[in-house]
Every structure is written in C-alpha cells, then in structure tokens.
Design an enzyme around this catalytic site. Structure first.
Site, PDB file in Angstrom:
ATOM      1  N   LYS A 102      -5.631   2.582  -0.005  1.00  0.00           N
ATOM      2  CA  LYS A 102      -6.401   1.918  -0.392  1.00  0.00           C
ATOM      3  C   LYS A 102      -7.983   1.620  -0.370  1.00  0.00           C
ATOM      4  O   LYS A 102      -9.046   2.411  -0.914  1.00  0.00           O
ATOM      5  CB  LYS A 102      -5.745   0.246  -0.805  1.00  0.00           C
ATOM      6  CG  LYS A 102      -5.243   0.332  -2.060  1.00  0.00           C
ATOM      7  CD  LYS A 102      -4.430  -1.222  -1.949  1.00  0.00           C
ATOM      8  CE  LYS A 102      -3.043  -1.198  -2.866  1.00  0.00           C
ATOM      9  NZ  LYS A 102      -2.194  -2.619  -2.636  1.00  0.00           N
ATOM     10  N   GLN A 124      -2.077  -8.092  -0.857  1.00  0.00           N
ATOM     11  CA  GLN A 124      -0.090  -7.291  -0.918  1.00  0.00           C
ATOM     12  C   GLN A 124       0.913  -7.484  -0.781  1.00  0.00           C
ATOM     13  O   GLN A 124       0.641  -8.550   0.422  1.00  0.00           O
ATOM     14  CB  GLN A 124      -1.121  -5.765   0.389  1.00  0.00           C
ATOM     15  CG  GLN A 124       0.548  -4.744   0.469  1.00  0.00           C
ATOM     16  CD  GLN A 124      -0.358  -4.330  -1.104  1.00  0.00           C
ATOM     17  OE1 GLN A 124      -0.995  -3.957  -1.484  1.00  0.00           O
ATOM     18  NE2 GLN A 124       0.889  -3.130  -1.152  1.00  0.00           N
ATOM     19  N   ASP A 157      -6.113  -7.426  -9.228  1.00  0.00           N
ATOM     20  CA  ASP A 157      -4.958  -7.129  -9.654  1.00  0.00           C
ATOM     21  C   ASP A 157      -4.538  -7.721 -10.807  1.00  0.00           C
ATOM     22  O   ASP A 157      -3.473  -7.346 -11.229  1.00  0.00           O
ATOM     23  CB  ASP A 157      -3.612  -7.234  -8.516  1.00  0.00           C
ATOM     24  CG  ASP A 157      -3.423  -6.816  -7.622  1.00  0.00           C
ATOM     25  OD1 ASP A 157      -2.419  -6.118  -7.402  1.00  0.00           O
ATOM     26  OD2 ASP A 157      -3.299  -7.608  -6.356  1.00  0.00           O
TER      27      ASP A 157
HETATM   28  N1  GUN Z   1       2.673  -4.367  -3.848  1.00  0.00           N
HETATM   29  C1  GUN Z   1       2.852  -3.150  -4.241  1.00  0.00           C
HETATM   30  N2  GUN Z   1       2.432  -2.816  -5.666  1.00  0.00           N
HETATM   31  C2  GUN Z   1       1.022  -4.273  -5.939  1.00  0.00           C
HETATM   32  C3  GUN Z   1      -0.114  -4.086  -6.762  1.00  0.00           C
HETATM   33  O1  GUN Z   1       0.085  -3.024  -7.487  1.00  0.00           O
HETATM   34  N3  GUN Z   1      -0.694  -5.504  -6.019  1.00  0.00           N
HETATM   35  C4  GUN Z   1      -0.220  -5.819  -5.253  1.00  0.00           C
HETATM   36  N4  GUN Z   1      -1.268  -7.550  -4.578  1.00  0.00           N
HETATM   37  N5  GUN Z   1       0.312  -5.592  -3.753  1.00  0.00           N
HETATM   38  C5  GUN Z   1       1.341  -4.703  -4.166  1.00  0.00           C
END
Ligand code: GUN
Length: 282
Positions: free
Chosen positions: A52, A96, A119
């Site tokens: 990311k 996360q 998100d």
């Molecule tokens: N962990 C796995 N996928 C995601 C996601 O799309 N957002 C977040 N915040 N954590 C994740």
C-alpha cells in the site's frame, strides 16, 4: 476466454490517479495523505501494508505507516485515530485488519471520522452505500466492480451470484451491482445448492476462502468470473475458483494472483483521493 489482467488494469488506474494527484497539487498546493495503522507483526498484514505504501508513493500521495506492537492498549489506538481525524494533512485513515483480540474492531472503525474512512467500513458509509448516496466504498468490491465493468459496461438485468456474505466483500458488492440494476443473489455456507445458483449466473464473484470451490461445470458460457480468494495450499497460492477448469468455460476470468489484488490497492489510493476532494470541496 478473456483473462482479466488486474495488474495491467490497476497500473492504468494508478496512472490516472497520478495525473489527478498532480492536478490537485497544482490546484490546492497540497497532496492527499494516507495514514495506515499497523498493529502487531502478522506477516501478511506487513506485506499488504508495504504494498500500500509503495503504491501510494508511486502516485504521489503523502503516505505514512504508524506501527504498534501486539500488546498496544486500545486507548492508544483510539487516541491516535482522533489525532489523525483532526490532522488536516491526513485525507484517509486505514487500520489494517485483523486486530489483536483485546482491541475492539467495531470501536476502532467507529472512531475513524466517516469522511476519512478509506475502507468504507464505518456504519455511516455502509448506510450511505446501501441507500445509494455518495460514500467510501470498500476497496476489494470496488476493484471487482471496476474489473466487471471493463468487460461488460452495461450490467442492467444481469444475474450476479456472490459467494460469501462478508462486510468486506459480499455485502458491499451486492450494493454496487444492485445500483447497476443487476439481479443479485448472495450465497453463503448454508446455501442449499451452490452449483445450481452459479449455473444461473452471468457474473460470479467468489470470496469465501475455500480453495478452488467453483468448478468448471458450475459456470455457463458467457459468465464473468471474479476470484477474490487467496488460499495457501500445498501447490501454492490458489483462488476460490478452479482456474484451469473454469477458464475453458467462462467468458472472462481473473487470475490469482494478478487479478483482484492489485485493483484493491489501486482502489485504496482512489478512495484516499476521493476523500481529499470531498474535504477540499467543503
Ligand atoms: N485486511 C485485509 N484486507 C483489508 C482491508 O481491505 N482493509 C483493512 N483495513 N484491513 C484489511
């Protein structure tokens, strides 16, 4: 069969986003900022977060990662989120997942101000999406949706079968496809005859975490199949779709890896830019 090249389509989207960031910089003299909070040392989470950050930098976003040990107290996280909520240089906040057991996921999500919730997990954004109003949309289903639209721009009247009913994918995916006038079926572990449901589908989105669940004879000709699964098996990483079998039948199919994954990250960048724009326009 069309192999849906998520890597290439995500790279094209990042190119567009890069131009957009550059235009925003010229207009506002600042760039959108994304802050990711990473708790603990789970390897998959660390890999996601690194990807990311790399992608965010590539398109010119301001990118920060704030790391905490597994043992961090919930209050420290909630206070940090409040600080980021009030920080004008931060357009998007992502915590996360998964979180350590002693931290309340619901509380964490609800502490993020909805306007910075990249998100799309905050109940306000979930509600706005289901009511058809402007909102942040969860990155994975948004990525799937953009891939489907690349193959079939007009989805009106299509039958979509979603496998999995998670808040992360199935439910928001249903909302996006309903808005496009699809007829949507959400299936799950208690669904009586999943194969029969899939055989009705013009679009299948599989997101359940069962390796190669969707078989070749579950898919009719002309179906678009999107595979969200990432499953570690003895033969390596496989999706929720039996790729070889389904590829002889489907109209279009995403590979794993290189399908949905890269789109998810590109959509996170898109959401960050969209949050910036909504705040800047206020
Ligand atoms: N962990 C796995 N996928 C995601 C996601 O799309 N957002 C977040 N915040 N954590 C994740």
């Amino acid at each position: 069969m069309i192999l849906i090249d998520g890597k290439k389509i995500a790279a094209e989207l990042r190119e567009e986003l890069k131009k957009e960031v550059s235009n925003l910089k010229a207009k506002y003299n600042k760039v959108p900022g994304l802050t990711v909070i990473l708790i603990g040392d789970l390897t998959p989470s660390q890999i996601y977060v690194r990807n990311k950050e790399k992608s965010a930098n590539e398109v010119g976003l301001k990118s920060d990662v704030v790391k905490y040990p597994d043992s961090v107290e919930e209050k420290v996280i909630l206070d940090k989120i409040q600080e980021l909520n009030n920080d004008e240089t931060v357009s998007g906040i992502l915590v996360q997942l998964p979180l350590p057991k002693h931290i309340d996921k619901k509380k964490v999500i609800e502490t993020i101000v909805p306007s910075k919730d990249v998100d799309g997990f905050h109940p306000m954004n979930v509600g706005n999406l289901s009511s058809g109003y402007e909102s942040s949309v969860p990155c994975t289903p948004l990525g799937c949706y953009l891939l489907i639209k690349k193959i079939e721009p007009n989805l009106s009247g299509k039958k979509a079968v979603l496998i999995g009913r998670s808040n992360l994918n199935g439910k928001p995916m249903a909302q996006l496809l309903l808005k496009e006038n699809c007829t949507v079926t959400i299936t799950h572990s208690k669904t009586k005859d999943l194969k029969a449901e899939c055989l009705e589908a013009d679009i299948i989105v599989a997101a359940v975490g069962i390796p190669e669940l969707v078989k070749g004879d579950w898919v009719k000709k002309d179906t678009i199949v999107i595979d969200v699964g990432i499953n570690k098996t003895d033969k390596g990483i496989v999706g929720d779709v039996a790729f070889e079998e389904v590829s002889t039948n489907a109209k279009a199919l995403t590979p794993v890896p290189g399908g949905v994954g890269p789109m998810t990250i590109a959509c996170l960048l898109k959401n960050t830019i969209d949050c910036f724009k909504r705040l800047a326009d206020k």
